[in-house]
Design a protein around this motif. Structure first.
Motif, PDB file in Angstrom:
ATOM      1  N   ASN A   1       6.204  -8.274  12.624  1.00 15.92           N
ATOM      2  CA  ASN A   1       6.591  -7.240  11.662  1.00 15.92           C
ATOM      3  C   ASN A   1       7.371  -7.811  10.478  1.00 15.92           C
ATOM      4  OD1 ASN A   1       5.669  -4.639  12.913  1.00 15.92           O
ATOM      5  ND2 ASN A   1       6.891  -5.458  14.623  1.00 15.92           N
ATOM      6  N   GLU A   2       7.146  -9.090  10.199  1.00 15.33           N
ATOM      7  CA  GLU A   2       7.776  -9.692   9.029  1.00 15.33           C
ATOM      8  C   GLU A   2       7.375  -8.907   7.772  1.00 15.33           C
ATOM      9  OE1 GLU A   2       8.053 -13.998   6.696  1.00 15.33           O
ATOM     10  OE2 GLU A   2       6.469 -13.614   8.167  1.00 15.33           O
ATOM     11  N   PRO A   3       8.339  -8.463   6.965  1.00 19.95           N
ATOM     12  CA  PRO A   3       8.001  -7.629   5.803  1.00 19.95           C
ATOM     13  C   PRO A   3       7.178  -8.389   4.758  1.00 19.95           C
ATOM     14  CG  PRO A   3      10.336  -7.457   6.351  1.00 19.95           C
ATOM     15  CD  PRO A   3       9.794  -8.594   7.148  1.00 19.95           C
ATOM     16  N   ASP A   4       6.248  -7.681   4.156  1.00 18.22           N
ATOM     17  CA  ASP A   4       5.497  -8.213   3.020  1.00 18.22           C
ATOM     18  C   ASP A   4       6.496  -8.493   1.894  1.00 18.22           C
ATOM     19  OD1 ASP A   4       3.874  -8.623   0.769  1.00 18.22           O
ATOM     20  OD2 ASP A   4       2.345  -7.228   1.494  1.00 18.22           O
ATOM     21  N   PRO A   5       6.559  -9.710   1.351  1.00 13.75           N
ATOM     22  CA  PRO A   5       7.523 -10.004   0.286  1.00 13.75           C
ATOM     23  C   PRO A   5       7.133  -9.445  -1.069  1.00 13.75           C
ATOM     24  CG  PRO A   5       6.174 -11.936   0.730  1.00 13.75           C
ATOM     25  CD  PRO A   5       5.775 -10.904   1.739  1.00 13.75           C
ATOM     26  N   PHE A   6       5.954  -8.831  -1.162  1.00 15.56           N
ATOM     27  CA  PHE A   6       5.480  -8.340  -2.459  1.00 15.56           C
ATOM     28  C   PHE A   6       5.199  -6.850  -2.397  1.00 15.56           C
ATOM     29  CE2 PHE A   6       4.053 -12.831  -2.344  1.00 15.56           C
ATOM     30  CZ  PHE A   6       4.818 -13.300  -3.402  1.00 15.56           C
ATOM     31  N   ARG A   7       5.871  -6.107  -3.269  1.00 12.12           N
ATOM     32  CA  ARG A   7       5.605  -4.684  -3.431  1.00 12.12           C
ATOM     33  C   ARG A   7       4.386  -4.490  -4.320  1.00 12.12           C
ATOM     34  NH1 ARG A   7       6.651  -0.725  -0.732  1.00 12.12           N
ATOM     35  NH2 ARG A   7       8.927  -0.511  -0.975  1.00 12.12           N
ATOM     36  N   ARG A   8       3.520  -3.577  -3.931  1.00  6.24           N
ATOM     37  CA  ARG A   8       2.376  -3.173  -4.757  1.00  6.24           C
ATOM     38  C   ARG A   8       2.316  -1.651  -4.798  1.00  6.24           C
ATOM     39  NH1 ARG A   8       0.588  -6.731  -1.171  1.00  6.24           N
ATOM     40  NH2 ARG A   8      -0.551  -5.153   0.029  1.00  6.24           N
ATOM     41  N   TYR A   9       1.843  -1.122  -5.897  1.00  8.25           N
ATOM     42  CA  TYR A   9       1.630   0.313  -6.013  1.00  8.25           C
ATOM     43  C   TYR A   9       0.126   0.553  -6.136  1.00  8.25           C
ATOM     44  CZ  TYR A   9       6.587   1.276  -6.419  1.00  8.25           C
ATOM     45  OH  TYR A   9       7.923   1.394  -6.154  1.00  8.25           O
ATOM     46  N   GLU A  10      -0.474   0.890  -5.018  1.00  6.86           N
ATOM     47  CA  GLU A  10      -1.926   1.041  -4.960  1.00  6.86           C
ATOM     48  C   GLU A  10      -2.364   2.268  -5.752  1.00  6.86           C
ATOM     49  OE1 GLU A  10      -2.322   1.152  -0.764  1.00  6.86           O
ATOM     50  OE2 GLU A  10      -1.814  -0.980  -0.520  1.00  6.86           O
ATOM     51  N   GLY A  11      -3.256   2.036  -6.705  1.00  2.00           N
ATOM     52  CA  GLY A  11      -3.738   3.097  -7.578  1.00  2.00           C
ATOM     53  C   GLY A  11      -3.113   3.075  -8.954  1.00  2.00           C
TER      54      GLY A  11
END
Length: 451
Positions: A47-57
């Motif tokens: 469950n290591e967090p994704d280091p990159f935020r994305r806003y899908e759409g």
């Protein structure tokens, strides 16, 4: 009149309660010689967090990458006025974001691969996210609220301005400058550090502020902290109230800055309430990506975050002393090269000594100065001084030292310290308030425990 007095007493009581909660959190999350602060106790790699935020759409606006770095040497990172002002174009905003929050390298080991960034972060977890609010004049977009994606080196347009709001913001900013907001994802830190995550998120916000200030200075830009805004105001400007966050992965608004020409003395230091309210009517596009499949709830982090939430206030302006930089310090490296080669120190050989002049130059860079990055953001009064364990600095006797960043603190600090401290003024002026020698001896074990 009685009702007003009761109201004031209630407000003061609430403020005291919140302050006490923050202090209790600080004490609770200290490491001690016989125990660590509460944490998961292991790394849950699944469950290591994704280091990159994305806003899908969201609409992706790519930024030019690989452009020529700004001129300027190491000294030019700090001093205002030495770098020629560059216009606020997407090309220059791209340089600004790349040299502050962008990726610097990729590493791999044993089948794992991870990114390094220009700005340091505790555990390389990078809980800080950045958003740009700008008025565009060189594309088909009027501008709006954009999330900066370091992975794509692109802006994700979350909300576009209609013509009316576009004109109001352009008029308020004078057509020259833009806003940048910062937020924290507590989960990225609590995954590893548990209850101490709130501490590390605040630390990383400081890293991001400094990185942005340095990068902006190379372009002749200055950042001014909009210290009157409440956290709720910042959240409204960034569209957080209209974002469908995944539980435990929400972003908490931290700070908003106005980026402007360093020579502009009347730059906005606030955002009027009516403009903030107008952002509440915008349509925000894009769903935040999931960072982890599962989470652990650290309730104390939400409690302290709520207690420390900033309310709207009057604009506060701060002035610092104009210490001269050390004359003997000779810049020798390109500033952008220094930024790109930044790495965290992981191991020391316990033998090599640091030259005294380098040690003093490092201390000198911690002094808040007017018209010098990164401390002229307008964050507040100088409130932190440095207690230092000196082990191997050539030309300095081994022992315990105190470095004052604000000389008015000396009397109170001496009253609170042990009576047997020497308080001998060192020769480490270097344009500084002063380095004081407190006690001789080998403090390596004490230093390790304190760390």
């Amino acid at each position: 009149m009685v009702g007003y007095e009761q109201f004031i007493r209630r407000i003061l009581r609430e403020m005291k309660d919140k302050t006490q909660l923050v202090v209790r959190y600080h004490e609770r999350t200290k490491h001690h010689p016989n125990r660590y602060a509460r944490s998961p106790g292991f790394l849950d790699w699944e469950n290591e967090p994704d280091p990159f935020r994305r806003y899908e759409g969201a609409t992706v606006l790519p930024l030019p990458l690989g452009e020529e770095d700004p001129d300027g040497d190491y000294r030019d990172l700090y001093e205002r006025g030495k770098n020629q002002f560059q216009p606020f174009t997407l090309r220059n905003i791209s340089k600004f974001l790349e040299l502050s929050l962008g990726l610097s390298a990729w590493k791999s080991y044993g089948g794992a691969k991870w990114a390094l960034r220009m700005t340091p972060s505790s555990g390389n977890l990078h809980p800080t996210e950045a958003y740009v609010i700008l008025v565009l004049s060189e594309s088909n977009h009027r501008g709006g609220v954009c999330h900066y994606s370091p992975f794509l080196h692109a802006l994700e347009l979350r909300a576009a301005f209609d013509e009316r709001l576009w004109l109001r913001i352009k008029d308020y900013c004078g057509g020259s400058g833009f806003f940048i907001g910062l937020s924290s994802v507590y989960w990225r830190e609590s995954w590893k550090y548990g209850e101490r995550a709130y501490r590390y998120c605040n630390q990383d916000i400081g890293h991001a502020m400094a990185a942005l200030s340095f990068a902006g200075n190379l372009l002749g830009w200055k950042m001014t902290y909009l210290n009157s805004l409440s956290d709720q105001d910042v959240g409204t400007l960034l569209g957080f109230q209209k974002t469908d966050w995944i539980r435990y992965e929400s972003e908490r608004p931290e700070a908003m800055f106005f980026v402007h020409d360093y020579s502009e003395i009347n730059a906005p230091a606030d955002v009027p309430r009516e403009i903030v309210d107008s952002f509440g009517s915008l349509s925000y596009i894009g769903e935040p990506n999931s960072l982890s499949n599962d989470h652990r709830d650290w309730e104390v982090i939400e409690e302290v975050s709520s207690a420390a939430e900033k309310e709207r206030s009057q604009v506060a302006k701060y002035r610092y002393r104009e210490y001269p930089f050390p004359e003997e310090e000779v810049p020798s490296k390109q500033a952008a090269s220094v930024i790109r080669q930044r790495r965290s120190a992981l191991a020391f050989d316990a033998r090599t000594a640091l030259p005294k002049e380098n040690f003093l130059a490092m201390l000198d860079k911690t002094l808040p100065r007017d018209n010098a990055a990164p401390f002229d953001l307008g964050l507040g009064e100088t409130s932190v001084d440095l207690l230092i364990f000196v082990h191997r600095v050539s030309g300095l006797e081994q022992g315990l030292y105190f470095f004052l960043r604000e000389e008015s603190h000396l009397g109170e600090i001496r009253r609170r310290c042990r009576q047997d401290f020497l308080w001998e003024k060192g020769d480490g002026k270097s344009g500084s308030v002063g380095l004081y020698f407190l006690k001789r001896g080998d403090f390596q074990n004490e230093g390790a425990k304190a760390g």
